[in-house]
Design a protein around this motif. Structure first.
Motif, PDB file in Angstrom:
ATOM      1  N   ALA A 340     -43.888  47.129 -39.631  1.00 41.94           N
ATOM      2  CA  ALA A 340     -43.758  47.876 -40.213  1.00 41.94           C
ATOM      3  C   ALA A 340     -43.792  49.590 -40.609  1.00 41.94           C
ATOM      4  CB  ALA A 340     -44.745  47.409 -41.697  1.00 41.94           C
ATOM      5  N   CYS A 341     -44.280  49.674 -39.641  1.00 45.68           N
ATOM      6  CA  CYS A 341     -44.433  51.490 -39.460  1.00 45.68           C
ATOM      7  C   CYS A 341     -43.416  52.168 -38.579  1.00 45.68           C
ATOM      8  CB  CYS A 341     -46.288  51.451 -38.927  1.00 45.68           C
ATOM      9  SG  CYS A 341     -46.407  51.124 -37.584  1.00 45.68           S
ATOM     10  N   GLY A 342     -43.084  51.373 -37.992  1.00 49.66           N
ATOM     11  CA  GLY A 342     -41.785  51.299 -37.467  1.00 49.66           C
ATOM     12  C   GLY A 342     -42.370  51.331 -36.076  1.00 49.66           C
ATOM     13  N   GLY A 343     -43.380  51.447 -35.090  1.00 48.23           N
ATOM     14  CA  GLY A 343     -43.382  52.045 -33.947  1.00 48.23           C
ATOM     15  C   GLY A 343     -42.722  50.699 -32.719  1.00 48.23           C
ATOM     16  N   TYR A 344     -42.621  49.560 -33.609  1.00 47.79           N
ATOM     17  CA  TYR A 344     -42.124  48.854 -32.272  1.00 47.79           C
ATOM     18  C   TYR A 344     -40.643  48.229 -32.921  1.00 47.79           C
ATOM     19  CZ  TYR A 344     -45.435  49.858 -28.884  1.00 47.79           C
ATOM     20  OH  TYR A 344     -46.234  49.743 -27.758  1.00 47.79           O
ATOM     21  N   SER A 345     -39.755  47.806 -32.475  1.00 45.78           N
ATOM     22  CA  SER A 345     -38.460  46.615 -32.843  1.00 45.78           C
ATOM     23  C   SER A 345     -39.182  45.313 -32.647  1.00 45.78           C
ATOM     24  CB  SER A 345     -37.546  46.619 -31.921  1.00 45.78           C
ATOM     25  OG  SER A 345     -37.427  46.640 -30.687  1.00 45.78           O
ATOM     26  N   ILE A 346     -38.676  44.737 -33.182  1.00 45.63           N
ATOM     27  CA  ILE A 346     -38.501  42.803 -33.179  1.00 45.63           C
ATOM     28  C   ILE A 346     -38.456  41.714 -31.646  1.00 45.63           C
ATOM     29  CG2 ILE A 346     -38.238  40.682 -34.079  1.00 45.63           C
ATOM     30  CD1 ILE A 346     -37.400  41.709 -36.982  1.00 45.63           C
ATOM     31  N   ASP A 347     -38.126  42.690 -31.682  1.00 48.45           N
ATOM     32  CA  ASP A 347     -37.320  42.599 -30.286  1.00 48.45           C
ATOM     33  C   ASP A 347     -38.586  42.867 -28.892  1.00 48.45           C
ATOM     34  OD1 ASP A 347     -34.761  40.782 -30.134  1.00 48.45           O
ATOM     35  OD2 ASP A 347     -33.598  42.282 -29.585  1.00 48.45           O
ATOM     36  N   GLU A 348     -38.616  44.428 -29.346  1.00 45.32           N
ATOM     37  CA  GLU A 348     -39.620  44.706 -27.997  1.00 45.32           C
ATOM     38  C   GLU A 348     -40.927  43.687 -28.312  1.00 45.32           C
ATOM     39  OE1 GLU A 348     -39.224  49.525 -28.172  1.00 45.32           O
ATOM     40  OE2 GLU A 348     -39.935  48.953 -29.541  1.00 45.32           O
ATOM     41  N   LEU A 349     -41.695  43.806 -29.572  1.00 47.61           N
ATOM     42  CA  LEU A 349     -42.717  42.901 -29.965  1.00 47.61           C
ATOM     43  C   LEU A 349     -43.067  41.886 -29.485  1.00 47.61           C
ATOM     44  CD1 LEU A 349     -43.881  44.129 -33.032  1.00 47.61           C
ATOM     45  CD2 LEU A 349     -44.662  44.356 -31.189  1.00 47.61           C
ATOM     46  N   ARG A 350     -41.285  40.895 -29.606  1.00 44.33           N
ATOM     47  CA  ARG A 350     -41.324  39.364 -28.457  1.00 44.33           C
ATOM     48  C   ARG A 350     -41.541  39.253 -26.677  1.00 44.33           C
ATOM     49  NH1 ARG A 350     -39.022  35.097 -31.220  1.00 44.33           N
ATOM     50  NH2 ARG A 350     -37.851  34.436 -29.586  1.00 44.33           N
ATOM     51  N   GLU A 351     -40.391  40.691 -26.847  1.00 42.58           N
ATOM     52  CA  GLU A 351     -41.344  40.774 -25.025  1.00 42.58           C
ATOM     53  C   GLU A 351     -42.746  40.915 -25.019  1.00 42.58           C
ATOM     54  OE1 GLU A 351     -37.767  42.494 -22.653  1.00 42.58           O
ATOM     55  OE2 GLU A 351     -37.829  43.775 -24.594  1.00 42.58           O
ATOM     56  N   LYS A 352     -43.293  41.304 -25.903  1.00 43.38           N
ATOM     57  CA  LYS A 352     -44.845  41.783 -25.707  1.00 43.38           C
ATOM     58  C   LYS A 352     -45.997  40.622 -25.942  1.00 43.38           C
ATOM     59  CE  LYS A 352     -45.007  46.033 -25.117  1.00 43.38           C
ATOM     60  NZ  LYS A 352     -45.682  47.334 -23.742  1.00 43.38           N
ATOM     61  N   ALA A 353     -45.455  39.626 -26.241  1.00 38.52           N
ATOM     62  CA  ALA A 353     -46.170  38.119 -26.812  1.00 38.52           C
ATOM     63  C   ALA A 353     -45.192  37.204 -26.242  1.00 38.52           C
ATOM     64  CB  ALA A 353     -44.938  37.716 -28.179  1.00 38.52           C
ATOM     65  N   GLY A 354     -44.011  37.324 -24.516  1.00 40.35           N
ATOM     66  CA  GLY A 354     -43.787  36.501 -23.933  1.00 40.35           C
ATOM     67  C   GLY A 354     -42.616  35.758 -24.467  1.00 40.35           C
ATOM     68  N   ASP A 355     -41.317  36.191 -25.413  1.00 34.32           N
ATOM     69  CA  ASP A 355     -40.636  34.893 -25.706  1.00 34.32           C
ATOM     70  C   ASP A 355     -39.166  36.107 -25.104  1.00 34.32           C
ATOM     71  OD1 ASP A 355     -42.222  33.355 -26.694  1.00 34.32           O
ATOM     72  OD2 ASP A 355     -42.545  34.377 -29.153  1.00 34.32           O
ATOM     73  N   LYS A 364     -33.232  44.720 -33.310  1.00 32.15           N
ATOM     74  CA  LYS A 364     -32.972  45.778 -31.687  1.00 32.15           C
ATOM     75  C   LYS A 364     -33.788  47.203 -32.756  1.00 32.15           C
ATOM     76  CE  LYS A 364     -29.905  44.320 -28.464  1.00 32.15           C
ATOM     77  NZ  LYS A 364     -28.688  44.753 -27.594  1.00 32.15           N
ATOM     78  N   LYS A 365     -34.002  46.878 -34.087  1.00 37.72           N
ATOM     79  CA  LYS A 365     -33.979  48.360 -35.269  1.00 37.72           C
ATOM     80  C   LYS A 365     -35.169  48.757 -34.979  1.00 37.72           C
ATOM     81  CE  LYS A 365     -29.122  48.336 -37.713  1.00 37.72           C
ATOM     82  NZ  LYS A 365     -28.653  48.458 -39.140  1.00 37.72           N
ATOM     83  N   HIS A 366     -35.648  49.888 -35.313  1.00 36.17           N
ATOM     84  CA  HIS A 366     -37.020  50.292 -35.691  1.00 36.17           C
ATOM     85  C   HIS A 366     -36.621  50.100 -37.850  1.00 36.17           C
ATOM     86  CE1 HIS A 366     -39.496  50.889 -32.127  1.00 36.17           C
ATOM     87  NE2 HIS A 366     -37.799  50.965 -31.393  1.00 36.17           N
ATOM     88  N   TRP A 367     -37.812  49.332 -38.166  1.00 37.24           N
ATOM     89  CA  TRP A 367     -37.785  48.939 -39.646  1.00 37.24           C
ATOM     90  C   TRP A 367     -39.067  49.736 -39.945  1.00 37.24           C
ATOM     91  CZ3 TRP A 367     -33.615  46.737 -41.720  1.00 37.24           C
ATOM     92  CH2 TRP A 367     -32.867  45.718 -40.816  1.00 37.24           C
ATOM     93  N   ILE A 368     -39.407  50.772 -41.655  1.00 37.54           N
ATOM     94  CA  ILE A 368     -40.004  51.045 -41.838  1.00 37.54           C
ATOM     95  C   ILE A 368     -40.066  50.469 -43.429  1.00 37.54           C
ATOM     96  CG2 ILE A 368     -38.966  53.394 -42.157  1.00 37.54           C
ATOM     97  CD1 ILE A 368     -41.218  54.665 -41.082  1.00 37.54           C
ATOM     98  N   THR A 369     -41.363  50.211 -43.799  1.00 37.64           N
ATOM     99  CA  THR A 369     -41.325  50.044 -45.221  1.00 37.64           C
ATOM    100  C   THR A 369     -41.353  50.995 -45.768  1.00 37.64           C
ATOM    101  OG1 THR A 369     -43.949  50.111 -45.402  1.00 37.64           O
ATOM    102  CG2 THR A 369     -43.010  47.732 -44.230  1.00 37.64           C
ATOM    103  N   LYS A 370     -41.484  50.910 -47.484  1.00 33.56           N
ATOM    104  CA  LYS A 370     -40.973  51.430 -48.288  1.00 33.56           C
ATOM    105  C   LYS A 370     -42.635  52.667 -48.577  1.00 33.56           C
ATOM    106  CE  LYS A 370     -37.448  50.032 -50.924  1.00 33.56           C
ATOM    107  NZ  LYS A 370     -37.546  49.569 -51.904  1.00 33.56           N
ATOM    108  N   ASN A 371     -43.967  51.840 -48.327  1.00 35.47           N
ATOM    109  CA  ASN A 371     -45.018  52.424 -48.128  1.00 35.47           C
ATOM    110  C   ASN A 371     -44.930  54.274 -47.245  1.00 35.47           C
ATOM    111  OD1 ASN A 371     -45.998  50.657 -49.889  1.00 35.47           O
ATOM    112  ND2 ASN A 371     -46.534  49.496 -47.791  1.00 35.47           N
ATOM    113  N   TYR A 372     -44.505  53.664 -46.132  1.00 33.28           N
ATOM    114  CA  TYR A 372     -44.149  55.389 -45.350  1.00 33.28           C
ATOM    115  C   TYR A 372     -43.328  55.807 -45.836  1.00 33.28           C
ATOM    116  CZ  TYR A 372     -47.546  52.218 -42.606  1.00 33.28           C
ATOM    117  OH  TYR A 372     -48.339  51.278 -42.229  1.00 33.28           O
ATOM    118  N   SER A 373     -43.728  57.884 -46.034  1.00 34.02           N
ATOM    119  CA  SER A 373     -42.894  58.148 -46.211  1.00 34.02           C
ATOM    120  C   SER A 373     -43.286  59.874 -45.294  1.00 34.02           C
ATOM    121  CB  SER A 373     -42.357  58.584 -47.901  1.00 34.02           C
ATOM    122  OG  SER A 373     -43.675  58.683 -47.533  1.00 34.02           O
ATOM    123  N   ASP A 374     -42.104  60.484 -45.435  1.00 34.08           N
ATOM    124  CA  ASP A 374     -41.988  61.804 -44.860  1.00 34.08           C
ATOM    125  C   ASP A 374     -43.247  62.969 -45.086  1.00 34.08           C
ATOM    126  OD1 ASP A 374     -42.021  65.606 -44.969  1.00 34.08           O
ATOM    127  OD2 ASP A 374     -40.859  63.912 -42.677  1.00 34.08           O
TER     128      ASP A 374
END
Length: 383
Positions: A340-355, A364-374
């Motif tokens: 949600a904060c854009g720190g990691y992509s889904i693929d990066e976290l899947r690798e961390k979890a061993g998937d 592969k994209k980095h996502w960020i929710t509307k709760n975060y803004s400049d």
């Protein structure tokens, strides 16, 4: 043979005064290799942790999986996989305080023995390099090899000197424990038995056969010839004491604790204590594993990449986050927050979890929710 001469021969002593307990203590003294066991346990723990790390390779700032990645993570040479290689490498580094790795035709080979010649300004050289039954005729320069030194002081040697004192205490405690539970007695031989022409045969049979069977049997009767009187010495002093065994266990624990401290391992972790395992594992990774990982990465970068490539973003990095087991259900909220904060992509976290990564455009994209803004936009909105 005189009786006193026979006693000397039986107990294996030459001095004129014979103490009956000398042979018993010498034969029952237990020299436990607690020192080597503790050191090997610590080294195996560290080597096993490092072997779980992933050696990530980068080219111009982007993570890639090419030949260098394959060498470190799958097959460093024709005779070892990466796990075997890393465990041998780290074990030799910690046990001998140094380790030499050669690059022979694209294969990483760990040297069993070598001689280093040190210089102040010029490169150090390595000669008489041996691996197994093969001896290399070439003298290698420092820039041609990967050389690792664990500490300025030989940890194992210093630890061995410290442990010798503990071994003496341990042997004393074990001896005390064994003696406290041993059976003791006195054998009286009168003049009639001493004058018997078969005395030598009788005493040999009594000491070597009858007494042996008597002491080893759970229930037994000891027949004695005329002139021999045996008196069992029983009492509170012959009973095994719980405190004696506690003394032995305490000394063994102290040896393991000192070994753990020498290798920067939390003592409770080496001892098998599972309480607060997350905290002590973090301590283990921070003070023991991470410095070793940095050493390996730095030596690999300066020898296999070089300054120019490193400054352009090409390097190798030892990822120690792979060591801890991850339960994806227990960290599901944390994973959601990282995405949600854009720190990691889904693929990066899947690798961390061993998937396995999904390898799709959206994963592969980095996502960020509307709760975060400049932050500047946030200030403008308030105004």
């Amino acid at each position: 043979m005189k009786f006193i001469d026979w006693i000397k021969d039986f107990f294996g002593v030459d001095q004129s005064t014979v103490y009956i307990n000398q042979q018993a203590q010498a034969s029952q003294e237990v020299l436990l290799a607690i020192k080597d066991f503790a050191i090997c346990s610590a080294i195996n723990l560290i080597a096993g942790a490092i072997s779980k790390c992933e050696f990530k390779t980068y080219l111009n700032g982007n993570e890639v999986k090419g030949d260098e990645y394959y060498i470190w993570n799958v097959e460093p040479n024709k005779n070892q996989n990466s796990t075997q290689f890393i465990q041998e490498f780290i074990s030799k580094l910690l046990y001998y305080n140094e380790c030499l790795i050669l690059d022979i035709n694209g294969q990483l080979i760990i040297a069993d023995d070598f001689i280093q010649t040190e210089y102040a300004v010029f490169e150090n050289t390595f000669s008489n390099v041996v691996r197994g039954t093969m001896k290399f005729d070439k003298t290698f320069k420092m820039s041609e090899v990967l050389y690792f030194k664990y500490s300025n002081n030989d940890v194992k040697r210093l630890l061995s000197e410290l442990m010798n004192g503990y071994n003496n205490l341990l042997n004393m405690a074990i001896g005390k424990y064994k003696r406290s539970g041993g059976r003791k007695g006195t054998l009286h031989i009168n003049s009639t038995a001493l004058g018997d022409k078969n005395f030598q045969d009788n005493i040999n049979n009594l000491m070597n056969n009858r007494f042996k069977s008597y002491f080893e049997s759970e229930n037994a009767v000891l027949p004695l010839l005329n002139g021999y009187t045996y008196n069992e010495q029983n009492g509170e002093g012959n009973k095994k004491s719980t405190s004696d065994m506690v003394d032995v266990a305490a000394i063994v624990k102290e040896q393991f604790d000192k070994t753990a401290q020498a290798f920067k391992i939390p003592p409770s972790l080496l001892g098998g204590d599972i309480s607060d395992v997350d905290k002590i594992t973090d301590n283990f990774l921070t003070f023991c594993i991470d410095p070793l990982a940095d050493m390996v990465g730095e030596e690999g970068n300066r020898k296999r990449y070089g300054k120019s490539a490193f400054l352009k973003g090409s390097f190798i990095k030892v990822d120690t986050t792979c060591i801890k087991h991850i339960d994806i259900f227990s960290i599901s909220e944390s994973l959601d927050k990282l995405i949600a904060c854009g720190g990691y992509s889904i693929d990066e976290l899947r690798e961390k979890a061993g998937d396995i990564p999904l390898n799709t455009d959206w994963s592969k994209k980095h996502w960020i929710t509307k709760n975060y803004s400049d932050i500047q936009e946030a200030k403008g909105g308030e105004e």
